[in-house]
Motif scaffolding. Sequence first.
Motif, PDB file in Angstrom:
ATOM      1  N   TYR A   1      39.155  32.007  35.763  1.00  0.00           N
ATOM      2  CA  TYR A   1      38.384  31.371  36.839  1.00  0.00           C
ATOM      3  C   TYR A   1      38.954  31.911  38.148  1.00  0.00           C
ATOM      4  CZ  TYR A   1      36.595  27.492  39.681  1.00  0.00           C
ATOM      5  OH  TYR A   1      35.974  26.726  40.639  1.00  0.00           O
ATOM      6  N   TYR A   2      38.109  32.580  38.958  1.00  0.00           N
ATOM      7  CA  TYR A   2      38.657  33.433  40.011  1.00  0.00           C
ATOM      8  C   TYR A   2      39.531  32.745  41.064  1.00  0.00           C
ATOM      9  CZ  TYR A   2      35.423  32.564  43.959  1.00  0.00           C
ATOM     10  OH  TYR A   2      34.750  32.025  45.012  1.00  0.00           O
ATOM     11  N   PRO A   3      39.333  31.467  41.423  1.00  0.00           N
ATOM     12  CA  PRO A   3      40.274  30.883  42.397  1.00  0.00           C
ATOM     13  C   PRO A   3      41.735  30.927  41.929  1.00  0.00           C
ATOM     14  CG  PRO A   3      38.290  29.546  42.275  1.00  0.00           C
ATOM     15  CD  PRO A   3      38.210  30.556  41.148  1.00  0.00           C
TER      16      PRO A   3
ATOM     17  N   PHE B   1      43.854  33.611  43.413  1.00  0.00           N
ATOM     18  CA  PHE B   1      44.418  33.336  44.738  1.00  0.00           C
ATOM     19  C   PHE B   1      45.632  32.419  44.637  1.00  0.00           C
ATOM     20  CE2 PHE B   1      40.040  34.721  45.635  1.00  0.00           C
ATOM     21  CZ  PHE B   1      40.348  35.821  46.422  1.00  0.00           C
TER      22      PHE B   1
ATOM     23  N   PHE C   1      48.228  34.972  43.926  1.00  0.00           N
ATOM     24  CA  PHE C   1      48.587  35.708  45.146  1.00  0.00           C
ATOM     25  C   PHE C   1      49.579  34.842  45.949  1.00  0.00           C
ATOM     26  CE2 PHE C   1      44.544  38.513  46.162  1.00  0.00           C
ATOM     27  CZ  PHE C   1      44.612  39.086  44.915  1.00  0.00           C
TER      28      PHE C   1
ATOM     29  N   GLY D   1      40.985  38.243  50.765  1.00  0.00           N
ATOM     30  CA  GLY D   1      39.929  38.893  49.999  1.00  0.00           C
ATOM     31  C   GLY D   1      40.446  39.336  48.648  1.00  0.00           C
ATOM     32  N   GLY D   2      39.517  39.507  47.713  1.00  0.00           N
ATOM     33  CA  GLY D   2      39.899  39.975  46.388  1.00  0.00           C
ATOM     34  C   GLY D   2      38.760  40.718  45.722  1.00  0.00           C
ATOM     35  N   ALA D   3      39.113  41.670  44.885  1.00  0.00           N
ATOM     36  CA  ALA D   3      38.109  42.397  44.093  1.00  0.00           C
ATOM     37  C   ALA D   3      38.593  42.386  42.655  1.00  0.00           C
ATOM     38  CB  ALA D   3      37.961  43.816  44.603  1.00  0.00           C
ATOM     39  N   PHE D   4      37.675  42.108  41.742  1.00  0.00           N
ATOM     40  CA  PHE D   4      38.021  41.897  40.343  1.00  0.00           C
ATOM     41  C   PHE D   4      37.539  43.101  39.542  1.00  0.00           C
ATOM     42  CE2 PHE D   4      37.250  37.987  42.669  1.00  0.00           C
ATOM     43  CZ  PHE D   4      38.536  37.486  42.660  1.00  0.00           C
TER      44      PHE D   4
ATOM     45  N   GLU E   1      42.347  37.392  30.419  1.00  0.00           N
ATOM     46  CA  GLU E   1      42.068  36.357  29.424  1.00  0.00           C
ATOM     47  C   GLU E   1      43.349  35.670  28.953  1.00  0.00           C
ATOM     48  OE1 GLU E   1      39.759  38.035  26.232  1.00  0.00           O
ATOM     49  OE2 GLU E   1      38.257  38.865  27.620  1.00  0.00           O
TER      50      GLU E   1
END
Lengths: 142, 142, 142, 142
Positions: free
Chosen positions: D24-26, D29, D32, D64-67, D72
């Motif tokens: 889950y992308y948050p 962060f 980070f 900012g972020g790029a996936f 997993e």
Amino acid sequence: MSEILQTCTIKVSFGDCDPAGIVYYPNHFRWFDATFHALLQRFGGHAAVSRKLGSIGIGLIEVGGAFRAPAEDGDALVLTARLVEWREKTLRIAYEGRIDDRLTVEGFEVRGLFIREDGQLRAGRMAPLREMLEAGAGTADA
Amino acid sequence: MSEILQTCTIKVSFGDCDPAGIVYYPNHFRWFDATFHALLQRFGGHAAVSRKLGSIGIGLIEVGGAFRAPAEDGDALVLTARLVEWREKTLRIAYEGRIDDRLTVEGFEVRGLFIREDGQLRAGRMAPLREMLEAGAGTADA
Amino acid sequence: MSEILQTCTIKVSFGDCDPAGIVYYPNHFRWFDATFHALLQRFGGHAAVSRKLGSIGIGLIEVGGAFRAPAEDGDALVLTARLVEWREKTLRIAYEGRIDDRLTVEGFEVRGLFIREDGQLRAGRMAPLREMLEAGAGTADA
Amino acid sequence: MSEILQTCTIKVSFGDCDPAGIVYYPNHFRWFDATFHALLQRFGGHAAVSRKLGSIGIGLIEVGGAFRAPAEDGDALVLTARLVEWREKTLRIAYEGRIDDRLTVEGFEVRGLFIREDGQLRAGRMAPLREMLEAGAGTADA
């Protein structure tokens, strides 16, 4: 063609905040994501939409945010998502959050349709999603 | 003396769920905590209440939950907190969550007034908090 | 038969803490859950284990925690999970967390094997999971 | 002058993932932020550093972020933070995450020194923070 947008009001809570007393920033992205998913609820929700499109999900490719003013416990953050750019394999969503009309957070997400093929993820074409959303376009508050 | 309670409606979102598609259980505790803090908002919020009481916070001593039925993306979870037992140095809060009148989660928190003294935390007396809350007792929905 | 246990060390970070500067308590349950899943990694991970058992997941039925001392940014929390009780349809796991040998958190989870049948979840028998885990029983640190 | 960097290894767990089975992308962060705070631990941690600088915190201005590839349950994500640009009132940190040498996530944070004055937050000068960090510059793994 009307613009597609979704507004959610987030009651900022104590537990969303860090030791400095302001929102721990990854939570802003939880709220971006939840606002996008509230929009999908108008079309049956993420699971139903993904199933119709043969996708495992409408996932993130890129994301960004800028924090203009702090948000704290008790604030009502009004977050608006706007679908601002459709490309062949991406959708760009712009976010804006306000507390009492003061801009506190801005950002964007670039999403793609993730399709699993032979154990790998690849990006699918966005046209079917665009058609589905534009057929029911409009504004909603949640 | 009327019972003190607080109800919040949580829109369960995709990101609150795990790979099995149901709510990742620590999120239920985020929602318990947020409901208690919504109650404190009626008294100025956690920071103001703590300041008045000379406390660093109304923190957790013990907590429990039982999961009766799954919650999923798109569900509206109606969560009610009830202040059920005041002891000298603790307050017990009972929680109950329903989706369309079906019980999905039950639980409790035992909280204390944390006071920092000489770099250590100790538990303060609950009577001043009880007086404050009972003076404005009642029901609220958020 | 040796006891099955798993130990994980969690580096408590700023963002895990609330405005009082101590760990926001739902994070303790994230760490309980992560320690159980670290144990499952020794058997291929949750997805592989669930697949073998025809289950959608080894989910939560009941959970509890007691907070003995605060944890803060920079602390190394050593969390141990012990499989303490197998019943026909449940497994009880006991957790204990220490910072520099001081007990800071204790708790438990009661888990079941969730099986999806006709759109409903039901609890499956635990014997196959028990056999799988006991075949590779032992201790691991992560 | 040596480059200042910090590396953390994150064991991706079941609960970090969403119903599509990927992170889950948050959470990226959160990681980070935790890597930046691990760096601050080499200087006494965020609270001590902020106290020395008269700041309430070293907070976020932009991110900012790029996936690039999914992460997993069970993956070991090696995340590196590099302090790449000091300006008068900002510090830019570049992040790169790899799983088995495959790039999975890239991003950045722009941080400022938040100073509370008359109930408002303003940005302080970064020179004192830069001096502190460069005096102990180097590499660390956690």
